[in-house]
Write a protein that holds these residues in place. Sequence first.
Motif, PDB file in Angstrom:
ATOM      1  N   GLU A  60       0.825  -1.203   0.000  1.00  0.00           N
ATOM      2  CA  GLU A  60       0.000   0.000   0.000  1.00  0.00           C
ATOM      3  C   GLU A  60       0.859   1.253   0.000  1.00  0.00           C
ATOM      4  O   GLU A  60       0.595   2.212  -0.726  1.00  0.00           O
ATOM      5  N   GLN A  63       2.343   1.685  -3.477  1.00  0.00           N
ATOM      6  CA  GLN A  63       1.361   2.178  -4.449  1.00  0.00           C
ATOM      7  C   GLN A  63       1.085   3.652  -4.241  1.00  0.00           C
ATOM      8  O   GLN A  63       0.890   4.408  -5.198  1.00  0.00           O
ATOM      9  N   HIS A  64       1.094   4.040  -2.969  1.00  0.00           N
ATOM     10  CA  HIS A  64       0.894   5.453  -2.669  1.00  0.00           C
ATOM     11  C   HIS A  64       1.989   6.290  -3.327  1.00  0.00           C
ATOM     12  O   HIS A  64       1.727   7.297  -3.976  1.00  0.00           O
ATOM     13  N   SER A  67       1.539   6.523  -7.059  1.00  0.00           N
ATOM     14  CA  SER A  67       0.533   7.483  -7.499  1.00  0.00           C
ATOM     15  C   SER A  67       1.004   8.906  -7.259  1.00  0.00           C
ATOM     16  O   SER A  67       0.527   9.848  -7.882  1.00  0.00           O
ATOM     17  N   ARG A  75       4.926  -3.671 -14.377  1.00  0.00           N
ATOM     18  CA  ARG A  75       4.158  -4.857 -14.010  1.00  0.00           C
ATOM     19  C   ARG A  75       5.019  -6.119 -14.041  1.00  0.00           C
ATOM     20  O   ARG A  75       5.676  -6.406 -15.036  1.00  0.00           O
ATOM     21  N   ARG A 158      -6.139  21.926  -2.180  1.00  0.00           N
ATOM     22  CA  ARG A 158      -5.685  21.276  -3.418  1.00  0.00           C
ATOM     23  C   ARG A 158      -4.328  21.771  -3.885  1.00  0.00           C
ATOM     24  O   ARG A 158      -3.528  21.008  -4.416  1.00  0.00           O
ATOM     25  N   ARG A 161      -1.952  19.886  -1.750  1.00  0.00           N
ATOM     26  CA  ARG A 161      -1.829  18.486  -2.142  1.00  0.00           C
ATOM     27  C   ARG A 161      -0.992  18.335  -3.408  1.00  0.00           C
ATOM     28  O   ARG A 161      -0.119  17.481  -3.498  1.00  0.00           O
ATOM     29  N   MET A 162      -1.264  19.187  -4.371  1.00  0.00           N
ATOM     30  CA  MET A 162      -0.544  19.072  -5.640  1.00  0.00           C
ATOM     31  C   MET A 162       0.928  19.429  -5.486  1.00  0.00           C
ATOM     32  O   MET A 162       1.793  18.883  -6.167  1.00  0.00           O
TER      33      MET A 162
ATOM     34  N   SER B  18      -3.530  -3.194 -14.777  1.00  0.00           N
ATOM     35  CA  SER B  18      -3.622  -3.969 -13.547  1.00  0.00           C
ATOM     36  C   SER B  18      -5.052  -4.007 -13.045  1.00  0.00           C
ATOM     37  O   SER B  18      -5.856  -3.137 -13.344  1.00  0.00           O
ATOM     38  N   ALA B  20      -6.246  -3.554 -10.095  1.00  0.00           N
ATOM     39  CA  ALA B  20      -6.566  -2.405  -9.245  1.00  0.00           C
ATOM     40  C   ALA B  20      -6.878  -1.180 -10.103  1.00  0.00           C
ATOM     41  O   ALA B  20      -7.787  -0.410  -9.784  1.00  0.00           O
ATOM     42  N   ARG B  59      -8.450  -3.076  -2.238  1.00  0.00           N
ATOM     43  CA  ARG B  59      -7.889  -2.113  -1.285  1.00  0.00           C
ATOM     44  C   ARG B  59      -6.914  -1.170  -1.974  1.00  0.00           C
ATOM     45  O   ARG B  59      -6.902   0.034  -1.701  1.00  0.00           O
ATOM     46  N   GLU B  60      -6.113  -1.730  -2.864  1.00  0.00           N
ATOM     47  CA  GLU B  60      -5.158  -0.890  -3.578  1.00  0.00           C
ATOM     48  C   GLU B  60      -5.869   0.174  -4.409  1.00  0.00           C
ATOM     49  O   GLU B  60      -5.474   1.331  -4.442  1.00  0.00           O
ATOM     50  N   GLN B  63      -7.183   2.843  -2.050  1.00  0.00           N
ATOM     51  CA  GLN B  63      -6.125   3.718  -1.549  1.00  0.00           C
ATOM     52  C   GLN B  63      -5.679   4.697  -2.621  1.00  0.00           C
ATOM     53  O   GLN B  63      -5.368   5.856  -2.348  1.00  0.00           O
ATOM     54  N   HIS B  64      -5.690   4.217  -3.854  1.00  0.00           N
ATOM     55  CA  HIS B  64      -5.347   5.095  -4.961  1.00  0.00           C
ATOM     56  C   HIS B  64      -6.330   6.269  -5.027  1.00  0.00           C
ATOM     57  O   HIS B  64      -5.933   7.429  -5.139  1.00  0.00           O
ATOM     58  N   SER B  67      -5.758   8.750  -2.244  1.00  0.00           N
ATOM     59  CA  SER B  67      -4.633   9.668  -2.455  1.00  0.00           C
ATOM     60  C   SER B  67      -4.957  10.665  -3.562  1.00  0.00           C
ATOM     61  O   SER B  67      -4.357  11.730  -3.641  1.00  0.00           O
ATOM     62  N   GLU B  68      -5.904  10.316  -4.412  1.00  0.00           N
ATOM     63  CA  GLU B  68      -6.346  11.268  -5.436  1.00  0.00           C
ATOM     64  C   GLU B  68      -7.298  12.290  -4.848  1.00  0.00           C
ATOM     65  O   GLU B  68      -7.584  13.312  -5.472  1.00  0.00           O
ATOM     66  N   GLY B  69      -7.833  11.977  -3.662  1.00  0.00           N
ATOM     67  CA  GLY B  69      -8.721  12.930  -3.022  1.00  0.00           C
ATOM     68  C   GLY B  69     -10.187  12.706  -3.316  1.00  0.00           C
ATOM     69  O   GLY B  69     -11.028  13.532  -2.957  1.00  0.00           O
ATOM     70  N   ARG B  75      -9.981   5.865   9.647  1.00  0.00           N
ATOM     71  CA  ARG B  75      -9.352   4.640  10.143  1.00  0.00           C
ATOM     72  C   ARG B  75     -10.330   3.795  10.943  1.00  0.00           C
ATOM     73  O   ARG B  75     -10.978   4.287  11.870  1.00  0.00           O
ATOM     74  N   ILE B  82     -16.145  11.569  -1.029  1.00  0.00           N
ATOM     75  CA  ILE B  82     -16.068  12.919  -0.479  1.00  0.00           C
ATOM     76  C   ILE B  82     -17.310  13.720  -0.859  1.00  0.00           C
ATOM     77  O   ILE B  82     -17.901  13.506  -1.905  1.00  0.00           O
ATOM     78  N   ARG B 161      -1.135  15.314 -14.660  1.00  0.00           N
ATOM     79  CA  ARG B 161      -1.394  14.486 -13.486  1.00  0.00           C
ATOM     80  C   ARG B 161      -2.200  15.248 -12.440  1.00  0.00           C
ATOM     81  O   ARG B 161      -3.165  14.742 -11.886  1.00  0.00           O
ATOM     82  N   MET B 162      -1.801  16.475 -12.211  1.00  0.00           N
ATOM     83  CA  MET B 162      -2.487  17.254 -11.176  1.00  0.00           C
ATOM     84  C   MET B 162      -3.909  17.597 -11.585  1.00  0.00           C
ATOM     85  O   MET B 162      -4.801  17.702 -10.751  1.00  0.00           O
ATOM     86  N   THR B 165      -7.412  14.807 -11.143  1.00  0.00           N
ATOM     87  CA  THR B 165      -8.336  14.811 -10.012  1.00  0.00           C
ATOM     88  C   THR B 165      -9.245  16.032 -10.047  1.00  0.00           C
ATOM     89  O   THR B 165     -10.447  15.937  -9.786  1.00  0.00           O
ATOM     90  N   GLU B 169     -13.312  16.117  -9.957  1.00  0.00           N
ATOM     91  CA  GLU B 169     -14.072  16.849  -8.947  1.00  0.00           C
ATOM     92  C   GLU B 169     -14.997  17.871  -9.595  1.00  0.00           C
ATOM     93  O   GLU B 169     -16.118  18.107  -9.134  1.00  0.00           O
TER      94      GLU B 169
END
Lengths: 239, 239
Positions: A60, A63-64, A67, A75, A158, A161-162, B18, B20, B59-60, B63-64, B67-69, B75, B82, B161-162, B165, B169
């Motif tokens: 995990e 992968q974080h 990303s 792969r 944002r 984050r970016m 993949s 995920a 899960r992967e 989590q991706h 992290s993208e928001g 937890r 969101i 990339r930025m 997301t 949104e």
Amino acid sequence: MALPPGMLPEIEPVSRESTAAVIARQLRDAIMTGALPPGTQLGETELAARFQVSRGPLREAMQHLVSEGLLRSERHRGLFVIDLEPGDVYDIYAARSAIERAAMLRALRGGDRNRIADLLEQTVVEMATAAGEDDPGALSTADLRFHEALINASGSKRLVRMARTLLIETRMCLTALQSTYQRVEERVEEHTKLIQALRDGDEETALTLLEAHMEDAVQRLAPGTSLTDGHAPPVPGNA
Amino acid sequence: MALPPGMLPEIEPVSRESTAAVIARQLRDAIMTGALPPGTQLGETELAARFQVSRGPLREAMQHLVSEGLLRSERHRGLFVIDLEPGDVYDIYAARSAIERAAMLRALRGGDRNRIADLLEQTVVEMATAAGEDDPGALSTADLRFHEALINASGSKRLVRMARTLLIETRMCLTALQSTYQRVEERVEEHTKLIQALRDGDEETALTLLEAHMEDAVQRLAPGTSLTDGHAPPVPGNA
DNA sequence: CCCTCTAGGATTGTCGACAATTTGCGTCCC
DNA sequence: GGGACGCAAATTGTCGACAATCCTAGAGGG
């Protein structure tokens, strides 16, 4: 409820951070500081053993980082620390320029200019201290903290984050090319002038200085390319 | 090597993506289009059963998205889609403004303005078609594709990339507030003028139009706030 | 009637093992 | 000697089960 406020200041849950987050942070630091040089292959099994955890949480974390753009995943091959080419330096600073320009604008117009300027000045003090001790690593760290603080001051979730990944990548650049530093006085001076322009609310000057600051860095790290002209970066590799 | 070029045009590996990544993309689409409304809790077990995979890859993917928001993780509680508050609308468009301004500048100065303009015009045609068929969803999709194309045209990996997301949104905003649409002709017109300015290489006009475009959207989606003045967003919630 | 404590259920966090795929090397044939 | 084939080792991808943690509902006491 019955606890008097002010006592027991910080007793957050014993483990407020997920295991994967801890691992990710450690790896991030290692990559940032150059302990894990670009191109290094990271084996899951090996790292899992080093961190004393199973491959699940470790995956995990990886992968974080993937990303975030710090690791590149092939792969069935493995995970590698990204290596920054000259084109990436250009790209990083172009993106940073966009983000920090916006952050500066919001800082300028959002009020509390003096409070923000004070925060920034703190990091400049750190820079000066690191410079005095001739510690290039600490100097770079303080430099980055200046820009991090500026972006935090924008109050934009944002933008923050970016910028996180961009600043880490910047740190990688600085670590990889430590030799090309400019005079430290000049480096501190640039930031000081930036703060002054912010304090004065002088948008024109602040934005111009910021742009010049980025341009300078690009010139130093990837000579021959420029942010302002439209020339394509030497190594495209873009999507 | 002996294969004659031109034949067998695309025989990439059977599964080049993949597991995920596939799941993440599906969930992304579902969130974007509103199939998974904001605030929805996503149970790992339930989703794993729906996708016919184990909880590992799922899960992967989650989590991706975190992290993208797009997802927020509490937890030991669960994962939730969101929900965008007015302050987030402001934040999204402020960030988009920064990114797209930079992209537009690079498109303007990077040459091939006409080629880029042609690409953008294609998406405007899509918009007009969707408008003619009275399909708000397709219209929004085409709108976003315009901006996606603009950012792709910048040739900057990191801007792309930025922006990913941010555009998702944005789509969530548009889906959530479909009622506040402006006249479709006006909506198409704004983009057309933007293309013209790009084709002419008129930086001043292009940037001004872009800023106005963003400002208009904010006014429509979150009345009372503005990108240009420095007023804090109504719902801070920022770090 | 309200508050507190406890037991239950449900969900996430973690782990170890098995399966699929790729790469490198050794062997065989030409 | 050069090239292609095939095997084997190593790595990632996937899975099911167990453990830890958190919310909720209910009983008990004040």
